[in-house]
Enzyme design. Structure first.
Site, PDB file in Angstrom:
ATOM      1  N   HIS A   1      45.810  37.583  41.579  1.00 24.45           N
ATOM      2  CA  HIS A   1      44.428  37.098  41.510  1.00 24.45           C
ATOM      3  C   HIS A   1      44.077  36.717  40.071  1.00 24.45           C
ATOM      4  CE1 HIS A   1      40.060  37.193  42.657  1.00 24.45           C
ATOM      5  NE2 HIS A   1      39.966  37.394  41.350  1.00 24.45           N
ATOM      6  N   GLU A   2      44.367  37.623  39.136  1.00 32.82           N
ATOM      7  CA  GLU A   2      44.031  37.347  37.732  1.00 32.82           C
ATOM      8  C   GLU A   2      44.882  36.209  37.175  1.00 32.82           C
ATOM      9  OE1 GLU A   2      41.312  38.527  36.565  1.00 32.82           O
ATOM     10  OE2 GLU A   2      41.123  39.775  38.348  1.00 32.82           O
TER      11      GLU A   2
ATOM     12  N   HIS B   1      43.306  32.850  37.932  1.00 32.80           N
ATOM     13  CA  HIS B   1      42.311  32.488  36.917  1.00 32.80           C
ATOM     14  C   HIS B   1      43.012  31.938  35.673  1.00 32.80           C
ATOM     15  CE1 HIS B   1      38.822  34.199  38.926  1.00 32.80           C
ATOM     16  NE2 HIS B   1      39.421  35.373  39.038  1.00 32.80           N
TER      17      HIS B   1
END
Length: 145
Positions: free
Chosen positions: A64-65, A68
């Protein structure tokens, strides 16, 4: 293996792209699995997510990170609301939301002396100041077990 090395490994394996910055543990994170900092490119991760949910869930948080991270440096939409982010997250099978903690979040239990309404709170309340919302009766703290 350090956290940064682990994130680099996940980035190459799942995205096919290198991770050039640092990853840190941040014990102050309470409700989130991790954070991406666009200003300097580093990532913070909540160590309790690994302890409570295991490596499989933690790897999805890292993905998820990294979504980004990679989208930001490609100049594409890296916010949760952006279609690019949602598509990449689904493609790498990352988590959209962090799982809830298994620990009970209510620490203080109160009940009304008149009607018996039960209240559960994280923080203590001033029993001299607050009354029951149903009948305006006096509240009393129940024994914690």
């Amino acid at each position: 293996m350090t956290l940064t090395n682990y994130v680099q490994e996940v980035s190459l394996a799942d995205f096919g792209k290198p991770f050039h910055h640092k990853a840190y543990w941040n014990k102050r994170l309470k409700t989130t699995g991790g954070r991406f900092f666009p200003k300097d490119g580093h990532l913070d991760f909540n160590p309790r997510m690994l302890e409570e949910h295991g490596e499989l869930i933690f790897r999805k948080i890292v993905r998820h990170e990294l979504c980004h991270y990679h989208l930001y440096f490609e100049g594409r939409g890296y916010h949760h609301k952006d279609r690019d982010f949602k598509d990449l997250l689904a493609q790498v099978n990352g988590l959209r939301y962090v799982p809830t903690s298994s620990k009970s979040k209510t620490n203080h239990h109160y009940s009304c002396q008149t009607c018996g309404q039960v209240y559960q709170r994280k923080r203590r309340i001033n029993l001299a100041k607050y009354v029951c919302g149903n009948c305006h009766g006096k509240l009393m703290e129940k024994n914690q077990s």
